[in-house]
Design an enzyme around this catalytic site. Structure first.
Site, PDB file in Angstrom:
ATOM      1  N   HIS A 133       0.821  -1.364   0.001  1.00 39.83           N
ATOM      2  CA  HIS A 133       0.016  -0.038   0.008  1.00 39.83           C
ATOM      3  C   HIS A 133       0.800   1.453  -0.033  1.00 39.83           C
ATOM      4  CE1 HIS A 133      -3.270  -2.693   1.062  1.00 39.83           C
ATOM      5  NE2 HIS A 133      -4.150  -1.797   0.759  1.00 39.83           N
ATOM      6  N   LYS A 137      -0.990   5.008   4.513  1.00 35.75           N
ATOM      7  CA  LYS A 137      -1.971   4.077   5.140  1.00 35.75           C
ATOM      8  C   LYS A 137      -1.513   3.760   6.773  1.00 35.75           C
ATOM      9  CE  LYS A 137      -4.034  -0.451   4.687  1.00 35.75           C
ATOM     10  NZ  LYS A 137      -5.423  -0.157   5.102  1.00 35.75           N
TER      11      LYS A 137
END
Ligand code: NAP
Length: 247
Positions: A133, A137
């Site tokens: 990611h 995040k």
């Protein structure tokens, strides 16, 4: 026409949700709420469905407030646990007319990857999950990776498989990743990534990889709109968009 409230409306995902709902002929945004706004505002504005893309620390309280306000909820925020899901299920017993969809991933490819991983799981000795990611995040591993690992673990258990072979006895730095129900999950945070997952399966002399990539947050919108359109037809708590997809 379905009236929609968006919670976290100025966030990265919320902005796309407002645009996607506005562009749909059969849906309209009646409330775009952020952290300082009162959730009761959604009901006052006539919303029937609320979409929550906020933060893990806020989402459970939001869902309980939405149930109290009589709204269906479509939730993409991650960080849910068996306990918090159980509390929502319990609360919904007081409102059997309402539906709550909590989906760890709204990307159609990711939903299919989770399902295909559970299908493949009984046939392989080893299984691990890698999620990648963007570095903003805040939670790891991703909700999708946890859901994927739990699906694999359940399918392995149902098939009576032994634990994946692993001779590791010394791992002071946690290099083997998180252990989710016996399935190792590795989280990568890398500039340039959006949301990606690889599910790795192995047998002697054979590897099988399932990969899904969301390159842009718009990839989540068809799934979010599917959720908004269907949540009123599925009362109670539903976890996972696949439950709405006749798979
Ligand atoms: P983000 O850009 O940080 O957006 C979150 C927004 O929610 C911010 O505008 C934040 O406001 C607001 N907010 C925080 N607390 C709130 C509250 N109590 N009520 C209303 N609004 C609140 O995050 P994001 O990238 O959009 O991601 C949001 C969540 O969705 C994360 O959990 C992420 O992992 C998840 N996600 C899920 C999917 C899926 O398919 N299920 C896909 C992508 C992301 P402030 O900035 O002012 O605090």
């Amino acid at each position: 026409m379905i009236n929609v409230a968006v919670l976290g409306a100025s966030g990265r995902m919320g902005t796309h949700v407002v645009d996607a709902v506005t562009a749909a002929d059969d849906l309209q945004v009646v409330a775009a709420l952020d952290v300082t706004d009162d959730i009761a505002e959604a009901a006052r504005a006539g919303a029937q469905v609320a979409v929550d893309f906020t933060v893990p620390d806020a989402t459970e309280a939001n869902v309980h407030a939405l149930i109290d306000a009589g709204l269906h909820a479509v939730v993409g925020t991650t960080g849910w646990t068996r306990d918090s899901l159980g509390r929502v299920e319990e609360h919904l017993r007081e409102r059997p007319d309402l539906g709550v969809l909590i989906a760890p991933n709204f990307a159609i490819g990711a939903v299919l990857a989770m399902r295909f991983a559970a299908m493949a799981a009984p046939y392989f000795e080893s299984a691990e999950v890698v999620e990648l990611h963007h570095p903003k995040k805040v939670d790891a591993p991703s909700g999708t990776a946890v859901h994927t690992a739990q699906g694999i673990a359940a399918a392995r258990a149902a098939a009576g498989l032994a634990p994946s072979p692993d001779a590791t006895t010394h791992d002071p730095g946690g290099a083997r990743g998180a252990d989710i129900d016996g399935v190792h999950v590795h989280a990568v945070r890398l500039r340039g990534m959006v949301a990606h997952e690889e599910v790795l399966f192995g047998n002697e002399g054979e590897a099988f990889t399932i990969r899904t990539d969301s390159f842009d947050r718009v990839s989540f919108m068809p799934g979010v709109l599917l959720g908004v359109r269907q949540v009123g037809l599925h009362t109670g708590l539903t976890v996972g968009l696949d439950q709405y997809m006749s798979l």
